[in-house]
Design a protein around this motif. Structure first.
Motif, PDB file in Angstrom:
ATOM      1  N   GLY A 161      38.652  40.543  50.062  1.00 54.10           N
ATOM      2  CA  GLY A 161      39.698  40.240  49.086  1.00 54.10           C
ATOM      3  C   GLY A 161      39.446  38.924  48.375  1.00 54.10           C
ATOM      4  N   LEU A 162      39.009  37.913  49.130  1.00 49.08           N
ATOM      5  CA  LEU A 162      38.720  36.611  48.539  1.00 49.08           C
ATOM      6  C   LEU A 162      37.564  36.710  47.542  1.00 49.08           C
ATOM      7  CD1 LEU A 162      39.142  33.535  48.458  1.00 49.08           C
ATOM      8  CD2 LEU A 162      37.558  33.369  50.395  1.00 49.08           C
ATOM      9  N   ILE A 163      36.543  37.448  47.915  1.00 44.38           N
ATOM     10  CA  ILE A 163      35.396  37.603  47.019  1.00 44.38           C
ATOM     11  C   ILE A 163      35.793  38.325  45.738  1.00 44.38           C
ATOM     12  CG2 ILE A 163      33.120  38.694  46.806  1.00 44.38           C
ATOM     13  CD1 ILE A 163      32.750  38.245  49.805  1.00 44.38           C
ATOM     14  N   ILE A 164      36.609  39.393  45.860  1.00 47.83           N
ATOM     15  CA  ILE A 164      37.054  40.139  44.667  1.00 47.83           C
ATOM     16  C   ILE A 164      37.912  39.252  43.784  1.00 47.83           C
ATOM     17  CG2 ILE A 164      38.464  42.081  43.897  1.00 47.83           C
ATOM     18  CD1 ILE A 164      37.549  43.606  46.368  1.00 47.83           C
ATOM     19  N   SER A 165      38.816  38.467  44.387  1.00 48.71           N
ATOM     20  CA  SER A 165      39.688  37.590  43.597  1.00 48.71           C
ATOM     21  C   SER A 165      38.878  36.564  42.819  1.00 48.71           C
ATOM     22  CB  SER A 165      40.692  36.881  44.519  1.00 48.71           C
ATOM     23  OG  SER A 165      41.504  37.828  45.187  1.00 48.71           O
ATOM     24  N   ILE A 166      37.912  35.960  43.472  1.00 49.69           N
ATOM     25  CA  ILE A 166      37.074  34.974  42.790  1.00 49.69           C
ATOM     26  C   ILE A 166      36.277  35.642  41.679  1.00 49.69           C
ATOM     27  CG2 ILE A 166      35.127  33.400  43.107  1.00 49.69           C
ATOM     28  CD1 ILE A 166      36.151  32.819  45.895  1.00 49.69           C
ATOM     29  N   ALA A 167      35.795  36.864  41.941  1.00 49.27           N
ATOM     30  CA  ALA A 167      35.026  37.583  40.918  1.00 49.27           C
ATOM     31  C   ALA A 167      35.883  37.882  39.694  1.00 49.27           C
ATOM     32  CB  ALA A 167      34.445  38.875  41.506  1.00 49.27           C
ATOM     33  N   LEU A 168      37.163  38.320  39.921  1.00 51.22           N
ATOM     34  CA  LEU A 168      38.063  38.582  38.793  1.00 51.22           C
ATOM     35  C   LEU A 168      38.374  37.300  38.023  1.00 51.22           C
ATOM     36  CD1 LEU A 168      40.570  41.125  40.396  1.00 51.22           C
ATOM     37  CD2 LEU A 168      38.830  41.595  38.662  1.00 51.22           C
ATOM     38  N   PHE A 169      38.605  36.225  38.753  1.00 53.06           N
ATOM     39  CA  PHE A 169      38.904  34.953  38.110  1.00 53.06           C
ATOM     40  C   PHE A 169      37.734  34.505  37.232  1.00 53.06           C
ATOM     41  CE2 PHE A 169      38.911  30.247  38.297  1.00 53.06           C
ATOM     42  CZ  PHE A 169      40.120  30.017  37.669  1.00 53.06           C
ATOM     43  N   LEU A 170      36.524  34.609  37.772  1.00 52.94           N
ATOM     44  CA  LEU A 170      35.350  34.240  36.985  1.00 52.94           C
ATOM     45  C   LEU A 170      35.147  35.189  35.818  1.00 52.94           C
ATOM     46  CD1 LEU A 170      32.852  33.329  39.858  1.00 52.94           C
ATOM     47  CD2 LEU A 170      34.135  31.771  38.384  1.00 52.94           C
ATOM     48  N   SER A 171      35.508  36.465  36.000  1.00 54.61           N
ATOM     49  CA  SER A 171      35.376  37.427  34.908  1.00 54.61           C
ATOM     50  C   SER A 171      36.315  37.078  33.760  1.00 54.61           C
ATOM     51  CB  SER A 171      35.670  38.844  35.415  1.00 54.61           C
ATOM     52  OG  SER A 171      34.741  39.219  36.415  1.00 54.61           O
ATOM     53  N   LEU A 172      37.564  36.686  34.086  1.00 55.46           N
ATOM     54  CA  LEU A 172      38.513  36.283  33.049  1.00 55.46           C
ATOM     55  C   LEU A 172      37.999  35.070  32.271  1.00 55.46           C
ATOM     56  CD1 LEU A 172      41.948  36.693  34.873  1.00 55.46           C
ATOM     57  CD2 LEU A 172      41.092  38.067  32.964  1.00 55.46           C
ATOM     58  N   ILE A 173      37.502  34.091  33.018  1.00 51.66           N
ATOM     59  CA  ILE A 173      36.961  32.905  32.354  1.00 51.66           C
ATOM     60  C   ILE A 173      35.773  33.279  31.478  1.00 51.66           C
ATOM     61  CG2 ILE A 173      35.828  30.690  32.751  1.00 51.66           C
ATOM     62  CD1 ILE A 173      37.486  30.371  35.264  1.00 51.66           C
ATOM     63  N   GLY A 174      34.900  34.145  32.012  1.00 45.11           N
ATOM     64  CA  GLY A 174      33.737  34.557  31.235  1.00 45.11           C
ATOM     65  C   GLY A 174      34.126  35.305  29.978  1.00 45.11           C
ATOM     66  N   ALA A 175      35.143  36.184  30.086  1.00 44.33           N
ATOM     67  CA  ALA A 175      35.590  36.934  28.909  1.00 44.33           C
ATOM     68  C   ALA A 175      36.172  35.990  27.859  1.00 44.33           C
ATOM     69  CB  ALA A 175      36.632  37.975  29.327  1.00 44.33           C
ATOM     70  N   LEU A 176      36.991  35.021  28.312  1.00 44.01           N
ATOM     71  CA  LEU A 176      37.572  34.063  27.371  1.00 44.01           C
ATOM     72  C   LEU A 176      36.477  33.238  26.693  1.00 44.01           C
ATOM     73  CD1 LEU A 176      40.105  32.818  26.147  1.00 44.01           C
ATOM     74  CD2 LEU A 176      40.179  31.232  28.094  1.00 44.01           C
ATOM     75  N   LEU A 177      35.491  32.810  27.462  1.00 41.48           N
ATOM     76  CA  LEU A 177      34.395  32.040  26.877  1.00 41.48           C
ATOM     77  C   LEU A 177      33.599  32.882  25.882  1.00 41.48           C
ATOM     78  CD1 LEU A 177      33.072  30.110  30.005  1.00 41.48           C
ATOM     79  CD2 LEU A 177      34.352  29.177  28.080  1.00 41.48           C
ATOM     80  N   ALA A 178      33.363  34.145  26.235  1.00 38.91           N
ATOM     81  CA  ALA A 178      32.618  35.023  25.324  1.00 38.91           C
ATOM     82  C   ALA A 178      33.388  35.238  24.030  1.00 38.91           C
ATOM     83  CB  ALA A 178      32.337  36.362  26.013  1.00 38.91           C
ATOM     84  N   PHE A 179      34.733  35.445  24.156  1.00 32.71           N
ATOM     85  CA  PHE A 179      35.555  35.620  22.956  1.00 32.71           C
ATOM     86  C   PHE A 179      35.546  34.354  22.106  1.00 32.71           C
ATOM     87  CE2 PHE A 179      39.699  35.237  20.833  1.00 32.71           C
ATOM     88  CZ  PHE A 179      39.657  36.388  20.042  1.00 32.71           C
ATOM     89  N   THR A 180      35.605  33.202  22.764  1.00 27.62           N
ATOM     90  CA  THR A 180      35.582  31.930  22.031  1.00 27.62           C
ATOM     91  C   THR A 180      34.272  31.753  21.273  1.00 27.62           C
ATOM     92  OG1 THR A 180      37.052  30.946  23.692  1.00 27.62           O
ATOM     93  CG2 THR A 180      35.804  29.446  22.290  1.00 27.62           C
TER      94      THR A 180
END
Length: 723
Positions: free
Chosen positions: A14-33
């Motif tokens: 669960g911890l690994i999945i949560s961190i992966a989702l959090f990093l995915s959100l940041i990555g998506a925001l950075l890509a959109f920016t």
């Protein structure tokens, strides 16, 4: 402490999945920016290009009016050339820019920088088309004028007038279209920027909210884990505080774990052990050899292909003596027993559990029992020798032993001031010790032989260490005391037996010895009757059995078979002053023949010889000389082998060794410390035996003759003066 653990992935899934989702959100925001930044940059370039086209159009119109007003001026003047160049440059720029803006292509500015232009919407496209239509009316007239503008032979006034008139009409329409285009692009860029800003705000808010939720659940899970770990640690500490043995974990790098039993500090004798390197803790407290073996042992424990039971049998720290190096601990050196067990995580070896106990009391008890057992065995050995060996030989051994020890003591008392004197002193002690060992070995007094061999090992170390000092000889005193003590014990036991045994029993024992000598030996195939040997008067016939048994014992240890033959030893009377010398020489010659001369049965048979080697030992008195001759039918002297060994030992280089003739090689063979045997053992390999013979012959001003035939035989002839 750097350790590697096998991680339970399900527990942290669960911890690994949560961190992966959090990093995915940041990555998506950075890509959109990054994408929107690129889009805004392209819109900015489009606005700059429309402004540049408008400015260029104004410059074209201005230059046309300037040319019209300056008509008639010299076309080669700097002013006219600058106007022509600027008009031509702006004309091309407008043409390329309008085309690129309309198609959304790539454009290069006047500085050489390249930019990508976005596709414009339909409204902006209409403005581009309108501007392009007006420019297509003006641009051909400008080109027609510029074609011959700087040619004074051609009148271009009409073309200039047409271009100026068209510019008056088209300039306003081009400017209006470009202004509207700029406004449309700016409005579109502003809308995009607002959309981007809104998406970024929402993205950051979502990430922050997700982060807060993640921290909340993570902290709660961390608190639960900390509580479990605290409870487990408390239980572990209670166990570690209670057990009486030393317990700790060991990683691949020999680092001790952070948790260990309280008793470990007392057992090891160190206050700080957690996180320390196990090798550093042991360094200086056990031998370097044991320390190296311990490292290799732990490596094998971490090798999954090696069975744990098999490798534990090779444990170098089983009942090891641990020396105390710190005076403040107040602890003596102790015997510790380390037991190693693998700790598995799943199927992998994670760490090594070490259990250490202080077994000093048990080891000391074992040592006392072993010492008593050794003393009992020694006394039995001595009694066996006394009962089975002619008393005359025993008395000679005791006398010779005391003589050797006295000589060694006298040699040790001589301090020696130079290296040469110390080397002479060393070689003299070596010869005396080797002679003493030879007689003890002949009588099967293994306790004597062991102590003498240990002393020889120390002497061999001194012989190879180079520079000597007087203090190097001090440890030999311990061995001399032990040898003298054993000699006194034999003498005491012999005296007690002689005092307590009835005369008839002593006579029976003596008669049994005589009978054994008379019936068991065969010389040249004939049996010797008991009355042919006079043990008490003239002949020294008892020496035949003595030498025979000695040769058989050495042959058994060397894996060989020998037969001792003699036609003279049973009848010869050795002069009193030569008895000790002849005995020592004979012992050394016999040992040399069995160890170096006689081959193993397989080698002899492959050479066409009998499996049993023959050694002939003859003694005779000829006038003023007493002659000892020993001949074996062995492999003879290998002179090439002597050369190779001299080079290998560094005594000679290759060229010097080649220059040595047979006499020179024989001299080296008789030198102290030189032996052709690869490994030293109880019977040879230290290079002392032949040195003793040479010293004895020299002492009596005798003669030494050696004759050898490679592969067939070797004969030693020793001639000593009778008087």
């Amino acid at each position: 402490m750097a350790t590697t653990h096998n991680v339970d992935n399900k527990r942290y899934q669960g911890l690994i999945i949560s961190i992966a989702l959090f990093l995915s959100l940041i990555g998506a925001l950075l890509a959109f920016t990054f994408y929107t930044s690129s889009l805004l940059e392209r819109n900015t370039v489009l606005i700059d290009q429309t402004n540049q086209v408008a400015n260029s159009a104004q410059a074209v119109i201005k230059d046309l009016f300037d040319l019209d007003n300056s008509y008639g001026e010299d076309t080669n003047s700097p002013h006219m050339q600058r106007v022509f160049e600027r008009l031509e440059q702006n004309t091309g720029l407008i043409t390329n820019s309008i085309t690129a803006i309309g198609q959304g292509g790539t454009i290069t500015d006047i500085d050489g920088d390249t930019y990508d232009l976005p596709q414009v919407d339909s409204k902006a496209q209409a403005n581009i088309v309108a501007a392009s239509e007006q420019w297509q009316l003006l641009e051909p007239k400008i080109q027609a004028y510029l074609k011959d503008a700087d040619n004074i032979m051609v009148d271009s006034a009409d073309e200039l007038t047409q271009a100026v008139e068209q510019a008056k009409t088209s300039s306003l329409l081009i400017n209006d279209s470009l202004d509207q285009l700029t406004d449309d692009v700016f409005t579109s860029a502003e809308n995009q920027a607002n959309t981007i800003r809104l998406v970024q705000i929402l993205g950051v808010a979502a990430i922050f909210a997700y982060f807060l939720i993640f921290v909340f659940f993570f902290v709660r899970r961390l608190r639960e884990t900390d509580a479990e770990a605290l409870a487990a640690r408390r239980e572990t500490q209670e166990i570690m505080q209670t057990v009486n043995t030393g317990l700790f974990l060991l990683d691949k790098d020999l680092n001790i774990g952070q948790q260990h039993s309280k008793a470990l500090n007392k057992i090891i004798g160190s206050d700080s052990l957690a996180g320390e390197n196990f090798a550093s803790v042991l360094r200086g407290r056990i031998s370097d050899k044991d320390l190296t073996t311990t490292r290799q042992f732990v490596e094998q424990l971490y090798n999954p292909r090696v069975k744990e039971k098999l490798v534990n049998d090779l444990n170098p720290l089983h009942k090891v003596l641990l020396h105390n190096t710190t005076s403040e601990q107040g602890l003596d050196s102790r015997f510790l027993d380390f037991r190693f067990s693998r700790v598995y995580e799943n199927k992998d070896i994670a760490r090594i559990l070490v259990n250490v106990n202080d077994v000093s009391d048990a080891v000391h008890l074992e040592q006392r029992l072993e010492k008593e057992r050794s003393q009992n065995d020694m006394q039995i050995e001595m009694l066996t020798t006394i009962l089975n060996v002619n008393p005359k030989i025993i008395n000679e051994f005791i006398t010779n032993t005391k003589t050797h020890i006295e000589k060694i003591n006298n040699i040790l008392k001589n301090p020696g001031s130079t290296q040469y004197e110390l080397e002479v002193k060393l070689n003299a002690i070596y010869r005396e010790m080797h002679s003493l060992k030879g007689e003890a070995s002949a009588l099967k007094l293994h306790s004597f032989t062991k102590i003498a061999s240990e002393a020889e090992d120390q002497l061999n170390v001194l012989q190879n260490q180079g520079k000597l000092s007087g203090n190097d000889f001090l440890p030999l005193a311990v061995h001399l005391d032990d040898l003298l003590s054993l000699s006194n014990t034999i003498e005491t036991l012999g005296e007690r037996i002689n005092r307590t045994a009835p005369a008839s029993a002593a006579s029976d024992v003596h008669e049994a010895v005589v009978q054994n000598q008379a019936t068991d030996l065969s010389i040249d195939g004939s049996e010797i009757a008991g009355n042919e040997i006079d043990l008490d008067e003239e002949a020294d016939g008892h020496l035949l059995d003595y030498y025979h048994d000695f040769a058989q014992d050495i042959a058994a240890r060397q894996g060989k078979q020998v037969q001792l033959d003699s036609a003279t030893l049973g009848q010869i009377k050795i002069p009193e002053h030569l008895k000790k010398t002849v005995k020592e020489i004979s012992i050394q010659l016999l040992r040399n023949a069995v160890v170096h001369g006689i081959e193993t049965p397989d080698v002899r048979q492959s050479a066409g010889k009998s499996a049993v080697g023959t050694i002939g030992l003859e003694m005779q008195s000829s006038g003023q000389d007493f002659i000892v001759t020993l001949q074996d039918d062995g492999q003879g002297i290998d002179y090439d082998g002597i050369r190779e060994k001299l080079v290998k030992q560094g005594r000679f280089d290759v060229e010097e060794a080649k220059q040595l003739d047979r006499n020179g090689l024989l001299k080296q063979l008789f030198s102290s410390g030189f032996s052709t045997k690869e490994d030293a053992d109880e019977d040879g390999g230290r290079g002392v035996g032949l040195d003793i013979i040479k010293a004895q012959v020299k002492e009596y001003d005798g003669k030494l003759n050696v004759n050898s035939e490679h592969g067939k035989m070797t004969r030693f002839v020793i001639t000593l003066p009778n008087a």
